[in-house]
Scaffold this motif. Structure first.
Motif, mmCIF file in Angstrom:
data_model
loop_
_atom_site.group_PDB
_atom_site.id
_atom_site.type_symbol
_atom_site.label_atom_id
_atom_site.label_comp_id
_atom_site.label_asym_id
_atom_site.label_seq_id
_atom_site.Cartn_x
_atom_site.Cartn_y
_atom_site.Cartn_z
ATOM 1 N N GLY A 72 0.804 -1.216 0.000
ATOM 2 C CA GLY A 72 0.000 0.000 0.000
ATOM 3 C C GLY A 72 0.834 1.262 0.000
ATOM 4 N N SER A 73 2.131 1.141 -0.292
ATOM 5 C CA SER A 73 3.023 2.306 -0.245
ATOM 6 C C SER A 73 3.335 2.897 -1.616
ATOM 7 C CB SER A 73 4.339 1.927 0.448
ATOM 8 O OG SER A 73 5.026 0.934 -0.288
ATOM 9 N N ARG A 74 2.849 2.259 -2.688
ATOM 10 C CA ARG A 74 3.055 2.792 -4.032
ATOM 11 C C ARG A 74 1.783 2.575 -4.852
ATOM 12 N NH1 ARG A 74 7.826 -0.050 -6.837
ATOM 13 N NH2 ARG A 74 6.699 -1.860 -6.021
ATOM 14 N N VAL A 75 1.570 3.461 -5.823
ATOM 15 C CA VAL A 75 0.442 3.318 -6.735
ATOM 16 C C VAL A 75 0.974 3.160 -8.148
ATOM 17 C CG1 VAL A 75 -1.120 4.631 -5.263
ATOM 18 C CG2 VAL A 75 0.153 5.809 -7.046
ATOM 19 N N LEU A 76 0.258 2.387 -8.954
ATOM 20 C CA LEU A 76 0.643 2.138 -10.336
ATOM 21 C C LEU A 76 -0.179 3.040 -11.254
ATOM 22 C CD1 LEU A 76 2.320 0.389 -12.329
ATOM 23 C CD2 LEU A 76 0.344 -1.158 -12.413
ATOM 24 N N LEU A 77 0.506 3.852 -12.044
ATOM 25 C CA LEU A 77 -0.164 4.741 -12.993
ATOM 26 C C LEU A 77 0.383 4.489 -14.388
ATOM 27 C CD1 LEU A 77 -0.082 8.112 -10.994
ATOM 28 C CD2 LEU A 77 -1.935 6.423 -11.089
ATOM 29 N N CYS A 78 -0.436 4.803 -15.394
ATOM 30 C CA CYS A 78 0.019 4.685 -16.771
ATOM 31 C C CYS A 78 0.078 6.060 -17.415
ATOM 32 C CB CYS A 78 -0.879 3.746 -17.578
ATOM 33 S SG CYS A 78 -2.518 4.395 -17.976
ATOM 34 N N LEU A 79 1.047 6.229 -18.300
ATOM 35 C CA LEU A 79 1.123 7.432 -19.120
ATOM 36 C C LEU A 79 0.282 7.145 -20.357
ATOM 37 C CD1 LEU A 79 2.312 10.257 -19.477
ATOM 38 C CD2 LEU A 79 4.273 9.198 -20.624
ATOM 39 N N HIS A 80 -0.916 7.716 -20.387
ATOM 40 C CA HIS A 80 -1.899 7.362 -21.410
ATOM 41 C C HIS A 80 -1.407 7.732 -22.799
ATOM 42 C CE1 HIS A 80 -5.750 6.950 -23.445
ATOM 43 N NE2 HIS A 80 -6.200 6.323 -22.369
ATOM 44 N N GLY A 81 -1.555 6.800 -23.729
ATOM 45 C CA GLY A 81 -1.053 6.996 -25.079
ATOM 46 C C GLY A 81 -1.741 8.103 -25.849
ATOM 47 N N LYS A 82 -3.013 8.380 -25.550
ATOM 48 C CA LYS A 82 -3.748 9.433 -26.262
ATOM 49 C C LYS A 82 -3.693 10.771 -25.542
ATOM 50 C CE LYS A 82 -7.121 6.407 -28.543
ATOM 51 N NZ LYS A 82 -8.556 6.054 -28.664
ATOM 52 N N PHE A 83 -3.819 10.735 -24.206
ATOM 53 C CA PHE A 83 -3.926 11.979 -23.448
ATOM 54 C C PHE A 83 -2.580 12.496 -22.955
ATOM 55 C CE2 PHE A 83 -7.864 9.456 -22.431
ATOM 56 C CZ PHE A 83 -8.625 10.043 -23.430
ATOM 57 N N HIS A 84 -1.572 11.625 -22.954
ATOM 58 C CA HIS A 84 -0.215 11.989 -22.542
ATOM 59 C C HIS A 84 -0.177 12.568 -21.129
ATOM 60 C CE1 HIS A 84 0.728 11.070 -26.663
ATOM 61 N NE2 HIS A 84 -0.118 11.995 -27.077
ATOM 62 N N ARG A 85 -0.985 11.968 -20.278
ATOM 63 C CA ARG A 85 -0.976 12.303 -18.851
ATOM 64 C C ARG A 85 -0.960 11.001 -18.051
ATOM 65 N NH1 ARG A 85 -2.122 17.504 -17.384
ATOM 66 N NH2 ARG A 85 -2.741 18.893 -19.080
ATOM 67 N N TRP A 86 -0.414 11.073 -16.847
ATOM 68 C CA TRP A 86 -0.420 9.917 -15.941
ATOM 69 C C TRP A 86 -1.806 9.787 -15.330
ATOM 70 C CZ3 TRP A 86 3.559 6.554 -15.696
ATOM 71 C CH2 TRP A 86 4.793 6.980 -16.200
ATOM 72 N N VAL A 87 -2.332 8.568 -15.337
ATOM 73 C CA VAL A 87 -3.711 8.338 -14.908
ATOM 74 C C VAL A 87 -3.841 6.919 -14.365
ATOM 75 C CG1 VAL A 87 -4.462 7.548 -17.199
ATOM 76 C CG2 VAL A 87 -6.126 8.628 -15.667
ATOM 77 N N GLN A 88 -4.893 6.660 -13.588
ATOM 78 C CA GLN A 88 -5.174 5.296 -13.132
ATOM 79 C C GLN A 88 -5.560 4.434 -14.333
ATOM 80 O OE1 GLN A 88 -7.204 7.863 -12.611
ATOM 81 N NE2 GLN A 88 -9.312 7.236 -13.059
ATOM 82 N N LEU A 89 -5.516 3.131 -14.167
ATOM 83 C CA LEU A 89 -5.847 2.207 -15.239
ATOM 84 C C LEU A 89 -7.361 2.079 -15.365
ATOM 85 C CD1 LEU A 89 -3.237 -0.577 -14.374
ATOM 86 C CD2 LEU A 89 -2.902 1.553 -15.634
ATOM 87 N N GLY A 90 -7.842 1.815 -16.587
ATOM 88 C CA GLY A 90 -9.276 1.621 -16.756
ATOM 89 C C GLY A 90 -9.749 1.940 -18.152
ATOM 90 N N GLY A 91 -11.045 1.747 -18.371
ATOM 91 C CA GLY A 91 -11.587 2.028 -19.695
ATOM 92 C C GLY A 91 -13.022 1.578 -19.847
ATOM 93 N N HIS A 92 -13.395 1.281 -21.093
ATOM 94 C CA HIS A 92 -14.773 0.947 -21.441
ATOM 95 C C HIS A 92 -15.173 -0.446 -20.966
ATOM 96 C CE1 HIS A 92 -13.982 4.158 -24.476
ATOM 97 N NE2 HIS A 92 -15.210 4.495 -24.122
#
Length: 199
Positions: A72-92
């Motif tokens: 619980g000491s780190r969070v996993l984020l992705c650099l979104h390929g379309k928005f070019h911002r770091w964000v939580q994982l997810g989608g449709h």
């Protein structure tokens, strides 16, 4: 993203629609903004299962997950390929999804490459934001807390430019709006109840 082995079919999904309404009706919002978004999402869902598909231009429900490491000491984020911002994982949502938590868990697994993720089926947030789907729409994004197994190694998916683990108090920039506010309720979810391997 498509679920491997699932034949693309009509996305009104009555079972997923019923689960989504049940989850949101029984949920205690984590903020006043989340309460407003929850209420607006329940109003959207009155139009039926079609509101779960990206084709519903007036808005559609999506599912995302803030993934935490085993401590619980780190969070996993992705650099979104379309928005070019770091964000939580997810989608449709996809045709094979039967529950909203299941959709979030599937998305987190696909986008992280990590097997054995566990999810708390109680949302940590609901957020509504504009997107480019169908020439302009809204995501009614229901967000969950997910826990990675010890020693989890992530792999970048086709939808991301990068993945990274970050301390909750040192999140990367540029950061998508609303991502930082997921950390406190996600940590609270870990303290509240053990997370489940399957929703």
């Amino acid at each position: 993203m498509l679920t491997p082995g699932v034949v693309e079919g009509p996305l009104p999904n009555a079972e997923l629609h019923a689960d989504t309404r049940t989850v949101l009706r029984g949920w205690v919002p984590t903020s006043s903004a989340a309460a407003t978004a929850r209420d607006r999402t329940l109003e959207l869902l009155e139009a039926g299962p079609v509101t779960l598909g990206r084709e519903h231009r007036a808005g559609h429900v999506t599912a995302s997950a803030l993934v935490l490491d085993a401590t619980g000491s780190r969070v996993l984020l992705c650099l979104h390929g379309k928005f070019h911002r770091w964000v939580q994982l997810g989608g449709h949502c996809e045709p094979g999804d039967r529950t909203l938590a299941g959709a979030a868990l599937r998305e987190a697994t696909e986008e992280s490459g990590i097997a054995g993720l566990r999810i708390d089926p109680v949302p940590i947030d609901v957020d509504i934001h504009p997107v480019g789907c169908q020439g302009g729409s809204f995501h009614h994004d229901v967000r969950f807390a997910v826990l990675a197994p010890p020693g989890a190694v992530c792999a970048v998916s086709d939808e991301s430019d990068d993945l990274g683990w970050f301390p909750p108090d040192r999140l990367p920039e540029p950061l998508a709006g609303g991502t930082a506010k997921l950390v406190p309720p996600a940590l609270a979810a870990l303290r509240r109840a053990p997370l489940r391997p399957v929703p």
